[in-house]
Design a protein around this motif. Structure first.
Motif, mmCIF file in Angstrom:
data_model
loop_
_atom_site.group_PDB
_atom_site.id
_atom_site.type_symbol
_atom_site.label_atom_id
_atom_site.label_comp_id
_atom_site.label_asym_id
_atom_site.label_seq_id
_atom_site.Cartn_x
_atom_site.Cartn_y
_atom_site.Cartn_z
ATOM 1 N N ILE A 1 0.841 -1.716 0.132
ATOM 2 C CA ILE A 1 0.072 -0.070 0.103
ATOM 3 C C ILE A 1 1.312 1.397 -0.148
ATOM 4 C CG2 ILE A 1 -1.712 1.026 0.798
ATOM 5 C CD1 ILE A 1 -2.361 -1.827 0.548
ATOM 6 N N GLY A 2 0.593 1.795 -0.691
ATOM 7 C CA GLY A 2 1.490 3.006 -1.012
ATOM 8 C C GLY A 2 0.783 4.151 -1.324
ATOM 9 N N ASN A 3 1.158 5.603 -1.527
ATOM 10 C CA ASN A 3 0.424 7.083 -1.265
ATOM 11 C C ASN A 3 -1.037 6.699 -2.036
ATOM 12 O OD1 ASN A 3 2.016 8.809 0.450
ATOM 13 N ND2 ASN A 3 3.755 8.673 -1.580
ATOM 14 N N GLU A 4 -0.682 6.188 -3.310
ATOM 15 C CA GLU A 4 -1.906 6.431 -4.432
ATOM 16 C C GLU A 4 -3.488 5.421 -3.954
ATOM 17 O OE1 GLU A 4 -1.375 5.742 -8.480
ATOM 18 O OE2 GLU A 4 -3.741 5.835 -9.096
ATOM 19 N N THR A 5 -2.309 4.137 -3.557
ATOM 20 C CA THR A 5 -3.415 2.981 -3.474
ATOM 21 C C THR A 5 -4.218 3.397 -1.682
ATOM 22 O OG1 THR A 5 -2.611 1.301 -4.728
ATOM 23 C CG2 THR A 5 -3.635 0.661 -2.303
ATOM 24 N N ALA A 6 -2.980 3.586 -0.596
ATOM 25 C CA ALA A 6 -4.047 4.388 0.180
ATOM 26 C C ALA A 6 -5.107 5.557 -0.064
ATOM 27 C CB ALA A 6 -2.939 4.828 1.418
ATOM 28 N N ASP A 7 -4.785 6.172 -0.604
ATOM 29 C CA ASP A 7 -5.694 7.112 -1.352
ATOM 30 C C ASP A 7 -7.293 6.597 -1.857
ATOM 31 O OD1 ASP A 7 -4.978 9.242 0.840
ATOM 32 O OD2 ASP A 7 -3.532 9.894 -1.270
ATOM 33 N N SER A 8 -6.615 5.921 -2.521
ATOM 34 C CA SER A 8 -8.003 4.817 -3.722
ATOM 35 C C SER A 8 -8.446 4.233 -2.181
ATOM 36 C CB SER A 8 -7.519 4.189 -4.364
ATOM 37 O OG SER A 8 -8.165 3.837 -4.967
ATOM 38 N N ILE A 9 -7.882 3.834 -1.583
ATOM 39 C CA ILE A 9 -8.688 3.436 -0.392
ATOM 40 C C ILE A 9 -9.163 3.906 0.532
ATOM 41 C CG2 ILE A 9 -8.432 1.355 1.774
ATOM 42 C CD1 ILE A 9 -6.535 -0.109 0.349
ATOM 43 N N LEU A 10 -8.892 4.845 1.195
ATOM 44 C CA LEU A 10 -9.904 6.339 1.571
ATOM 45 C C LEU A 10 -10.565 6.424 1.350
ATOM 46 C CD1 LEU A 10 -6.693 6.635 4.072
ATOM 47 C CD2 LEU A 10 -8.180 5.396 4.509
ATOM 48 N N LEU A 11 -10.522 7.133 -0.340
ATOM 49 C CA LEU A 11 -11.714 7.835 -0.773
ATOM 50 C C LEU A 11 -12.760 6.711 -0.706
ATOM 51 C CD1 LEU A 11 -12.202 10.681 -2.096
ATOM 52 C CD2 LEU A 11 -11.098 9.815 -4.364
ATOM 53 N N PHE A 12 -12.715 5.573 -1.559
ATOM 54 C CA PHE A 12 -13.410 5.122 -1.968
ATOM 55 C C PHE A 12 -14.362 3.964 -1.439
ATOM 56 C CE2 PHE A 12 -10.907 7.252 -6.078
ATOM 57 C CZ PHE A 12 -13.057 7.888 -6.998
ATOM 58 N N ASN B 1 -6.599 23.813 -3.008
ATOM 59 C CA ASN B 1 -6.735 24.727 -4.009
ATOM 60 C C ASN B 1 -8.237 24.453 -4.461
ATOM 61 O OD1 ASN B 1 -4.394 27.028 -3.689
ATOM 62 N ND2 ASN B 1 -3.307 24.957 -4.497
ATOM 63 N N PHE B 2 -8.775 23.137 -4.061
ATOM 64 C CA PHE B 2 -9.707 22.537 -4.979
ATOM 65 C C PHE B 2 -10.884 22.418 -3.642
ATOM 66 C CE2 PHE B 2 -12.809 18.707 -5.762
ATOM 67 C CZ PHE B 2 -13.662 19.354 -6.665
ATOM 68 N N SER B 3 -12.146 23.231 -3.882
ATOM 69 C CA SER B 3 -12.916 23.143 -3.195
ATOM 70 C C SER B 3 -14.302 22.171 -3.284
ATOM 71 C CB SER B 3 -13.756 24.603 -2.418
ATOM 72 O OG SER B 3 -13.819 25.599 -4.130
ATOM 73 N N GLY B 4 -14.317 21.244 -2.476
ATOM 74 C CA GLY B 4 -15.532 20.206 -2.783
ATOM 75 C C GLY B 4 -15.986 19.672 -2.506
ATOM 76 N N ASP B 5 -16.604 18.624 -1.724
ATOM 77 C CA ASP B 5 -17.219 17.580 -1.386
ATOM 78 C C ASP B 5 -16.203 16.613 -1.389
ATOM 79 O OD1 ASP B 5 -18.674 16.477 -2.796
ATOM 80 O OD2 ASP B 5 -20.888 16.715 -1.409
ATOM 81 N N VAL B 6 -16.297 15.328 0.430
ATOM 82 C CA VAL B 6 -15.971 13.990 -0.736
ATOM 83 C C VAL B 6 -15.936 13.471 -2.157
ATOM 84 C CG1 VAL B 6 -17.505 12.541 0.636
ATOM 85 C CG2 VAL B 6 -15.278 11.784 0.400
ATOM 86 N N ASN B 7 -17.350 13.753 -2.172
ATOM 87 C CA ASN B 7 -18.251 13.433 -3.659
ATOM 88 C C ASN B 7 -17.266 13.821 -4.945
ATOM 89 O OD1 ASN B 7 -20.004 11.627 -2.187
ATOM 90 N ND2 ASN B 7 -21.439 12.827 -2.399
ATOM 91 N N MET B 8 -17.229 14.838 -4.459
ATOM 92 C CA MET B 8 -16.648 16.352 -5.758
ATOM 93 C C MET B 8 -15.025 15.504 -5.940
ATOM 94 S SD MET B 8 -18.866 17.003 -7.328
ATOM 95 C CE MET B 8 -20.243 16.256 -6.513
ATOM 96 N N PHE B 9 -14.391 15.157 -4.388
ATOM 97 C CA PHE B 9 -12.643 14.099 -4.865
ATOM 98 C C PHE B 9 -12.792 12.898 -5.666
ATOM 99 C CE2 PHE B 9 -10.190 15.800 -1.285
ATOM 100 C CZ PHE B 9 -10.565 17.582 -1.059
ATOM 101 N N GLN B 10 -14.223 11.970 -5.666
ATOM 102 C CA GLN B 10 -14.301 11.125 -6.394
ATOM 103 C C GLN B 10 -13.860 11.486 -7.804
ATOM 104 O OE1 GLN B 10 -17.493 8.771 -4.440
ATOM 105 N NE2 GLN B 10 -16.164 7.685 -3.121
#
Length: 246
Positions: A156-167, A206-215
């Motif tokens: 689990i690297g940076n991207e996979t960690a964020d993928s798991i946390l975000l999605f 610099n991006f303002s959006g909720d978690v759904n918009m992050f996805q």
DNA sequence: TTCCAGGCAATAC
DNA sequence: GTATTGCATGGA
């Protein structure tokens, strides 16, 4: 890191991508009878404008497995692997771990199409152990792991960690991938060799959006990049975002 | 044939 | 900390 003149550009770029491609419906699920849009490389399982996923613990672990399987490969291969696996074992940590340990060759054959089978088999065992321990330690099915703890799992690297946390866990973590780097390097907002964390921080600041918009943003970046940033020289035919080049 | 795909870890400076 | 390399497979 960004001139105040361009302060709002990450939101404007998001708006332009959304207007161009509409809602992407990530993360795709193999057993979800979703739409099959004319998306680059897409097969099925997407659910545009419906952010109420994952709907159960098995779907959550499907995202986690998929996040590892998709490392440096294409989604159609991952979907094939998930379908193969789904015929053999339930998508829960204990079942996956036991099946991988007791039926190594069938397990590897099921996921062989994604490449790196030896590494990914080990990684899937590691993440299964991690969630088994997480549940035992906290006695909660839906406990959310910390980013730091995820990164301590080998595989689990940076991207996979964020993928798991975000999605999987719906945490507001911006996921950066090679496409993100290509697009925003070409547009002039980041530099080729900027670190993962600096780019992640750039978006989260610099991006303002909720978690759904992050996805949504990540999915739109992938969709756009597959069209204009897959062949070198990257971005030269990108007329859609050209107005945001600095 | 060569290049690329929704990366990561180990190693070397 | 940053740069390089091996890891496997399939498709364009």
């Amino acid at each position: 890191m960004i001139n105040s003149k361009y302060k709002n550009n990450l939101n404007l770029i998001f708006d332009k991508l959304l207007k161009t491609y509409s809602y992407q419906g990530w993360w795709p699920f193999i057993d979800y009878d979703g739409v099959n849009p004319t998306k680059t490389g897409a097969i099925s399982g997407y659910h545009p404008k419906d952010y109420d996923f994952p709907k159960n613990s098995n779907q959550k672990f499907e995202v986690i497995i998929g996040s590892i399987l998709t490392q440096n490969t294409t989604w159609p291969s991952v979907e094939q692997a998930l379908n193969n696996l789904n015929k053999l074992v339930d998508f829960d940590p204990l079942s996956i771990l036991e099946f991988a340990n007791n039926n190594e060759e069938p397990f590897k054959n099921a996921i062989r199409c994604v490449g790196f089978v030896n590494q990914k088999t080990e990684y899937l065992k590691n993440i299964s152990n991690f969630y088994i321990d997480l549940k035992e330690d906290l006695d909660k099915e839906d406990e959310i792991p910390s980013r730091k703890d995820l990164l301590a799992v080998k595989g689990i690297g940076n991207e996979t960690a964020d993928s798991i946390l975000l999605f999987a866990h719906k945490q507001k973590e911006f996921k950066v991938d090679s496409y993100t780097k290509r697009i925003f390097t070409y547009l002039g907002y980041i530099k080729e060799n900027d670190s993962y964390m600096s780019i992640k921080n750039f978006f989260e600041t610099n991006f303002s959006g909720d978690v759904n918009m992050f996805q949504e943003y990540h999915a739109l970046i992938v969709e756009h990049a597959k069209r204009y940033y897959s062949k070198k020289p990257y971005g030269v035919n990108d007329k859609i975002l050209n107005e945001f080049k600095i």
